[in-house]
Motif scaffolding. Structure first.
Motif, PDB file in Angstrom:
ATOM      1  N   TRP A  75      18.558  31.259  42.747  1.00  0.00           N
ATOM      2  CA  TRP A  75      19.760  30.501  42.432  1.00  0.00           C
ATOM      3  C   TRP A  75      20.288  30.759  41.036  1.00  0.00           C
ATOM      4  N   THR A  76      19.443  31.226  40.123  1.00  0.00           N
ATOM      5  CA  THR A  76      19.933  31.547  38.768  1.00  0.00           C
ATOM      6  C   THR A  76      20.948  32.691  38.796  1.00  0.00           C
ATOM      7  N   PRO A  77      20.660  33.840  39.469  1.00  0.00           N
ATOM      8  CA  PRO A  77      21.695  34.878  39.559  1.00  0.00           C
ATOM      9  C   PRO A  77      22.961  34.399  40.267  1.00  0.00           C
ATOM     10  N   PHE A  78      22.803  33.526  41.272  1.00  0.00           N
ATOM     11  CA  PHE A  78      23.983  33.006  41.961  1.00  0.00           C
ATOM     12  C   PHE A  78      24.855  32.187  41.018  1.00  0.00           C
ATOM     13  N   LEU A  79      24.235  31.320  40.218  1.00  0.00           N
ATOM     14  CA  LEU A  79      25.011  30.497  39.280  1.00  0.00           C
ATOM     15  C   LEU A  79      25.709  31.364  38.236  1.00  0.00           C
ATOM     16  N   LEU A  80      25.026  32.399  37.754  1.00  0.00           N
ATOM     17  CA  LEU A  80      25.656  33.307  36.790  1.00  0.00           C
ATOM     18  C   LEU A  80      26.829  34.038  37.434  1.00  0.00           C
ATOM     19  N   PHE A  81      26.654  34.458  38.665  1.00  0.00           N
ATOM     20  CA  PHE A  81      27.739  35.130  39.385  1.00  0.00           C
ATOM     21  C   PHE A  81      28.907  34.169  39.603  1.00  0.00           C
ATOM     22  N   ALA A  82      28.601  32.907  39.949  1.00  0.00           N
ATOM     23  CA  ALA A  82      29.660  31.914  40.152  1.00  0.00           C
ATOM     24  C   ALA A  82      30.430  31.659  38.855  1.00  0.00           C
ATOM     25  N   LEU A  83      29.729  31.585  37.724  1.00  0.00           N
ATOM     26  CA  LEU A  83      30.403  31.400  36.434  1.00  0.00           C
ATOM     27  C   LEU A  83      31.299  32.588  36.106  1.00  0.00           C
ATOM     28  N   LEU A  84      30.827  33.794  36.405  1.00  0.00           N
ATOM     29  CA  LEU A  84      31.644  34.983  36.160  1.00  0.00           C
ATOM     30  C   LEU A  84      32.913  34.964  37.010  1.00  0.00           C
ATOM     31  N   VAL A  85      32.770  34.612  38.292  1.00  0.00           N
ATOM     32  CA  VAL A  85      33.937  34.568  39.182  1.00  0.00           C
ATOM     33  C   VAL A  85      34.918  33.497  38.724  1.00  0.00           C
ATOM     34  N   TRP A  86      34.400  32.323  38.348  1.00  0.00           N
ATOM     35  CA  TRP A  86      35.288  31.253  37.875  1.00  0.00           C
ATOM     36  C   TRP A  86      36.005  31.660  36.598  1.00  0.00           C
ATOM     37  N   ARG A  87      35.319  32.331  35.703  1.00  0.00           N
ATOM     38  CA  ARG A  87      35.945  32.782  34.464  1.00  0.00           C
ATOM     39  C   ARG A  87      37.065  33.796  34.753  1.00  0.00           C
ATOM     40  N   MET A  88      36.818  34.702  35.673  1.00  0.00           N
ATOM     41  CA  MET A  88      37.846  35.680  36.041  1.00  0.00           C
ATOM     42  C   MET A  88      39.046  34.981  36.677  1.00  0.00           C
ATOM     43  N   TYR A  89      38.789  34.032  37.551  1.00  0.00           N
ATOM     44  CA  TYR A  89      39.892  33.311  38.198  1.00  0.00           C
ATOM     45  C   TYR A  89      40.670  32.469  37.182  1.00  0.00           C
ATOM     46  N   TYR A  90      39.977  31.817  36.268  1.00  0.00           N
ATOM     47  CA  TYR A  90      40.639  31.015  35.232  1.00  0.00           C
ATOM     48  C   TYR A  90      41.542  31.891  34.372  1.00  0.00           C
ATOM     49  N   THR A  91      41.050  33.083  34.034  1.00  0.00           N
ATOM     50  CA  THR A  91      41.849  33.994  33.215  1.00  0.00           C
ATOM     51  C   THR A  91      43.132  34.386  33.940  1.00  0.00           C
ATOM     52  N   LEU A  92      43.041  34.632  35.236  1.00  0.00           N
ATOM     53  CA  LEU A  92      44.219  35.028  36.007  1.00  0.00           C
ATOM     54  C   LEU A  92      45.177  33.864  36.205  1.00  0.00           C
ATOM     55  N   ALA A  93      44.656  32.689  36.547  1.00  0.00           N
ATOM     56  CA  ALA A  93      45.506  31.577  36.973  1.00  0.00           C
ATOM     57  C   ALA A  93      46.047  30.737  35.831  1.00  0.00           C
ATOM     58  N   TYR A  94      45.307  30.642  34.733  1.00  0.00           N
ATOM     59  CA  TYR A  94      45.674  29.679  33.699  1.00  0.00           C
ATOM     60  C   TYR A  94      45.913  30.294  32.325  1.00  0.00           C
ATOM     61  N   VAL A  95      45.595  31.551  32.125  1.00  0.00           N
ATOM     62  CA  VAL A  95      45.871  32.215  30.848  1.00  0.00           C
ATOM     63  C   VAL A  95      47.142  33.032  31.005  1.00  0.00           C
ATOM     64  N   PRO A  96      48.183  32.775  30.216  1.00  0.00           N
ATOM     65  CA  PRO A  96      49.439  33.535  30.356  1.00  0.00           C
ATOM     66  C   PRO A  96      49.199  35.038  30.177  1.00  0.00           C
ATOM     67  N   GLY A  97      49.622  35.797  31.169  1.00  0.00           N
ATOM     68  CA  GLY A  97      49.444  37.249  31.107  1.00  0.00           C
ATOM     69  C   GLY A  97      48.008  37.693  31.262  1.00  0.00           C
ATOM     70  N   GLY A  98      47.157  36.791  31.735  1.00  0.00           N
ATOM     71  CA  GLY A  98      45.737  37.113  31.852  1.00  0.00           C
ATOM     72  C   GLY A  98      45.460  38.175  32.898  1.00  0.00           C
ATOM     73  N   GLN A  99      44.606  39.106  32.553  1.00  0.00           N
ATOM     74  CA  GLN A  99      44.191  40.166  33.466  1.00  0.00           C
ATOM     75  C   GLN A  99      42.672  40.247  33.410  1.00  0.00           C
ATOM     76  N   PRO A 100      41.957  39.712  34.415  1.00  0.00           N
ATOM     77  CA  PRO A 100      40.485  39.621  34.346  1.00  0.00           C
ATOM     78  C   PRO A 100      39.790  40.950  34.121  1.00  0.00           C
ATOM     79  N   ILE A 101      40.291  42.012  34.726  1.00  0.00           N
ATOM     80  CA  ILE A 101      39.636  43.321  34.555  1.00  0.00           C
ATOM     81  C   ILE A 101      40.568  44.270  33.798  1.00  0.00           C
ATOM     82  N   GLY A 102      41.323  43.710  32.867  1.00  0.00           N
ATOM     83  CA  GLY A 102      42.269  44.522  32.113  1.00  0.00           C
ATOM     84  C   GLY A 102      41.593  45.625  31.327  1.00  0.00           C
ATOM     85  N   ALA A 103      40.457  45.308  30.688  1.00  0.00           N
ATOM     86  CA  ALA A 103      39.752  46.322  29.902  1.00  0.00           C
ATOM     87  C   ALA A 103      39.247  47.458  30.799  1.00  0.00           C
TER      88      ALA A 103
END
Length: 403
Positions: A349-377
């Motif tokens: 469950w530890t890798p799952f939680l880390l993966f879930a945090l990564l996915v949420w961070r990517m989604y937050y960047t796209l949905a709530y950060v103006p001009g956000g691009q999760p995999i821009g780099a």
């Protein structure tokens, strides 16, 4: 009351086509890869070709347990990628439709296929895995019948050896027969040659008859001064089939236990420490595999939208890489948890939680950060590397033309 509006129905159509196509293609690719190995295995064991299709059918649930997440991911990703490339996503966002609202249909798909995956990994796959191993056992033990290999000496039972020069009708009709048989109780030895022969059933299910035509029989025993030589037009040679032990039960193999059986055994049975760790690791592995599917809609959305004025397909490549890597990582964590040194809950469950945090961070960047691009780099790096490769090949082709 309208359950789905026009946009929802449009998303359903966009998701369904690539989802179903991916499921079919991925299942076919995995089946074709395994088919060649199974044909080789069955041929070496001398079994009938029909058993290959039965073995492949029993492997389909295992393939679908991985194919369903891949199909769900690509179905959602390709649907939103099409919306983004055709600027339809910008229009939907401009009229006030949020990413959270757009994810409603993908999450309905995710919930439905999560239930399907629970049925597969929890109940269908254990029985299919057991049936597959049963077929492998029957092939090795000879319970399915062995094909007579042309030009090779084949043992039928413990005291009969047969060699044929030709075989038709799936080994039932034989030509150019040479065989030897001996009885250890009285020392009797038979050597037989025949032009042709055919296997026939007998009243005793443990004995099969080999009906020979136009041949010669040499009969020898210790009390004979000289062997007896007999010619015959027809002769029935009884062959005693070897006894085949029954296949093992499903008890004790965690891969062949249903989720209900795992829960019951873990809570009502005293088990050795290592076995309990293996059962717990397998149980949590199945649950993690199913729960991970609820992260796929958000992950697919973040990987589907390329940068503006770009048609990069990096997100498609990353989606497949992430799913396969996550599946293999879960299998590795299951093996670690089964050793009993680390609690399976922690290691899975530890890798799952880390993966879930990564996915949420990517989604937050796209949905709530103006001009956000999760995999821009990654997109920038991929574009630079691609341009350098293209420039290199252009220069190389020009040099080749000048030379």
């Amino acid at each position: 009351m309208i359950i789905f509006n026009a946009i929802d129905r449009y998303l359903i159509r966009l998701i369904t086509v690539p989802l179903v196509t991916t499921l079919i293609v991925s299942a076919m690719l995995m089946v074709l890869d395994k088919m060649l190995k199974l044909f080789d295995f069955v041929a070496n064991q001398g079994g009938p070709v029909s058993v290959v299709w039965r073995m492949l059918a029993n492997m389909l649930p295992e393939y679908m347990s991985l194919g369903i997440p891949i199909g769900l991911m690509l179905g959602i990703l390709l649907a939103f990628r099409k919306l983004a490339l055709q600027s339809e996503l910008d229009i939907l966002r401009a009229v006030g439709i949020s990413y959270s609202r757009l994810l409603r249909i993908p999450y309905i798909f995710a919930f439905f296929f999560a239930l399907v995956n629970v049925a597969i990994v929890g109940y269908i796959e254990p029985y299919s895995h057991y049936a597959y191993e049963d077929l492998r056992y029957e092939l090795r033990s000879g319970a399915l019948g062995a094909a007579i290999k042309v030009g090779e000496f084949t043992k039928l039972g413990q005291h009969m050896t047969l060699r044929v020069e030709g075989s038709q009708d799936n080994g039932r009709n034989l030509t150019g027969i040479f065989g030897t048989s001996e009885n250890p109780d009285n020392g009797q030895k038979l050597t037989i040659t025949a032009d042709s022969g055919r296997f026939m059933p007998s009243d005793d299910p443990n004995i099969i008859l080999l009906r020979l035509n136009h041949g010669l029989l040499i009969h020898n025993r210790p009390d004979f001064t000289t062997p007896r030589v007999l010619s015959f037009q027809n002769h029935d040679l009884p062959i005693k089939l070897p006894a085949v032990e029954s296949f093992r039960g499903r008890d004790g193999n965690q891969q062949e236990m249903t989720l209900t059986e795992l829960v019951y055994i873990l809570h009502h049975t005293k088990l050795p420490v290592k076995l309990r760790a293996q059962l717990r690791a397998n149980f949590h592995f199945r649950i993690v595999e199913v729960v991970t599917m609820f992260l796929l809609p958000m992950l697919a959305l973040t990987l589907a939208i390329p940068p503006k004025r770009s048609t990069s397909a990096l997100g498609v490549f990353l989606s497949i890489l992430i799913i396969v890597t996550d599946h293999k990582l879960n299998q590795y964590c299951e093996a670690i948890g089964g050793l009993g040194k680390i609690d399976p809950i922690i290691v899975l469950w530890t890798p799952f939680l880390l993966f879930a945090l990564l996915v949420w961070r990517m989604y937050y960047t796209l949905a709530y950060v103006p001009g956000g691009q999760p995999i821009g780099a990654l997109e920038w790096f991929f574009a630079r590397v691609s341009s350098r490769i293209v420039q290199f090949f252009k220069k190389f082709s020009k040099r080749k033309v000048k030379a």
